[in-house]
Design an enzyme around this catalytic site. Structure first.
Site, PDB file in Angstrom:
ATOM      1  N   CYS A 163       0.820  -1.224   0.000  1.00  0.00           N
ATOM      2  CA  CYS A 163       0.000   0.000   0.000  1.00  0.00           C
ATOM      3  C   CYS A 163       0.846   1.263   0.000  1.00  0.00           C
ATOM      4  O   CYS A 163       0.310   2.369   0.016  1.00  0.00           O
ATOM      5  CB  CYS A 163      -0.897   0.017   1.232  1.00  0.00           C
ATOM      6  SG  CYS A 163      -1.990  -1.375   1.279  1.00  0.00           S
ATOM      7  N   ASP A 164       2.160   1.112   0.034  1.00  0.00           N
ATOM      8  CA  ASP A 164       3.045   2.263   0.151  1.00  0.00           C
ATOM      9  C   ASP A 164       3.320   2.882  -1.220  1.00  0.00           C
ATOM     10  O   ASP A 164       3.606   2.163  -2.180  1.00  0.00           O
ATOM     11  CB  ASP A 164       4.367   1.782   0.781  1.00  0.00           C
ATOM     12  CG  ASP A 164       5.177   2.930   1.308  1.00  0.00           C
ATOM     13  OD1 ASP A 164       5.504   3.832   0.506  1.00  0.00           O
ATOM     14  OD2 ASP A 164       5.480   2.931   2.511  1.00  0.00           O
TER      15      ASP A 164
END
Ligand SMILES: Cc1ncc(COP(=O)(O)O)c(C=O)c1O
Length: 377
Positions: A329-330
């Site tokens: 998700c980064d």
């Protein structure tokens, strides 16, 4: 899959495709072609007189890779108790292990010294004191600062000292009872500039002369790593680099000097192929995004430092430009931009070439994504 990429041998390509077709191993995984590793080992050091090869374990410390290298008789360059532990489990003799990290942890020294490792790098007075305490009388080589221009992964700032300081440190080491045996340097990883080695060797020669005048004679010249591999661009081959180094050695150093080479990337990089899956696609603004299940955090960390990989998909669609991102998700998890690739379908495989070095060794399980398994074929 598309036709064999020109820089991968047909034999390797067939092995990779056969493995993928016949295996039910969960994706993603990293395939390492044993034959490529064998070939690299046979090439490296061949054109440098009086040389010994010490594989830089950090490039890929997988136990099967190390077993293979052990069976081929190469030595090992290590920096930590973890790397030592794997080699110890394989019964590698201490004479075949050196350590070139100029700043070592206490824990590492606690294990390395009783194990019998006797060659250590240093580049500060503090490290001299540490070695006097933990490894009295050990062989030391000083890390010289050398140009890293043209290296895709520079290693020049964190370590290394200039000539005068290097000479003083060798003298200090001698005064304190260590055995100063020579010098080491690193021209930067993925170094495509042969002049870096020429400049470094000239500096090492000057240091040797100063040391000699002060009663220290060199028996070792450690030229570090740096040999480049083929990612997206052609690079100078190992033979050309080594012949140039060897000519410089003949001019600048006595014949009996032992030359240590510490290749990492060049031993395992070209041998590796990630087999991953396309997990998503999206159009955002004017960018096409392709999401795959290997990313910056679980295998392709060097991509954020500028290393660019070749991707292969089996699609026959029209080529498009893609931004390729990993599964987490980064938003740092973006591997590459402006990659031209035929549009794959979600669920298709995507292969990432020349990915055997500094991939799994850097990988973490950030965000719960597992580290791809290494499989030797
Ligand atoms: C001391 C030392 N030796 C050898 C290497 C291996 O370098 P390469 O992978 O460029 O051959 C490294 C890489 O970081 C290093 O720090």
């Amino acid at each position: 899959m598309e036709a064999t990429p020109t820089f991968v041998s047909k034999k390797t390509w067939n092995k990779v495709l056969n493995y993928i077709a016949s295996s039910d191993e969960a994706l993603p995984y990293l395939l390492i072609d044993r034959d490529v590793v064998r070939e690299k080992v046979s090439l490296i050091g061949r054109h440098i007189r009086n040389s010994r090869v010490f594989y830089a374990v950090k490039a890929h410390p997988d136990v099967e890779v190390l077993k293979l290298l052990n069976s081929l008789g190469v030595g090992f360059e290590i920096a930590s108790e973890g790397e030592l532990q794997i080699l110890a489990s394989l019964g590698v003799a201490p004479e075949r292990i050196i350590t070139s990290n100029p700043v070592k942890t206490f824990k590492f020294l606690d294990r390395a010294v009783p194990y019998g490792i006797s060659y250590y790098a240093f580049d500060s007075a503090v490290e001299v004191d540490k070695l006097v305490r933990y490894a009295p009388g050990c062989n030391v080589y000083v890390r010289l600062s050398v140009p890293n221009e043209g290296s895709e992964w520079p290693l020049s700032k964190k370590f290394g000292v200039e000539l005068d300081e290097a000479a003083e440190l060798l003298l200090l080491a001698k005064r304190k009872g260590l055995n100063p045996v020579g010098v080491t340097f690193h021209v930067g990883s993925q170094c495509n500039n042969v002049y870096n080695w020429s400049t470094a060797l000239e500096k090492a020669k000057e240091l040797r002369e100063i040391a000699e005048q002060n009663g220290i004679s060199f028996s070792v010249l450690n030229i570090g790593g740096g040999y480049p591999i083929h990612y997206t661009k052609n690079v100078v081959d190992v033979e050309t680099i080594e012949k140039k180094i060897d000519r410089a050695l003949a001019k600048k150093f006595p014949k009996d000097l032992e030359v240590f080479i510490e290749p990492g990337r060049a031993v395992v990089g070209d041998a590796g192929v990630f087999v991953a899956t396309v997990i998503g696609k999206a159009r955002r603004g004017d960018e096409n995004w392709l999401y795959i299940d290997v990313g910056v955090f679980n295998g392709l960390m060097e991509s954020i430092g500028g290393i660019k990989y070749v991707y292969v998909v089996g699609s026959r669609n029209e080529p498009e430009r893609w931004t390729i991102a990993g599964p987490s998700c980064d938003s740092f998890d973006v591997i590459d931009r402006e990659v031209t690739l035929r549009e794959p379908e979600v669920g298709n495989r995507i292969l990432i070439l020349s990915s055997g070095a500094y991939t799994i060794s850097y990988a973490s399980e950030f965000n719960g994504f597992s580290i791809p398994k290494t499989i030797l074929i």
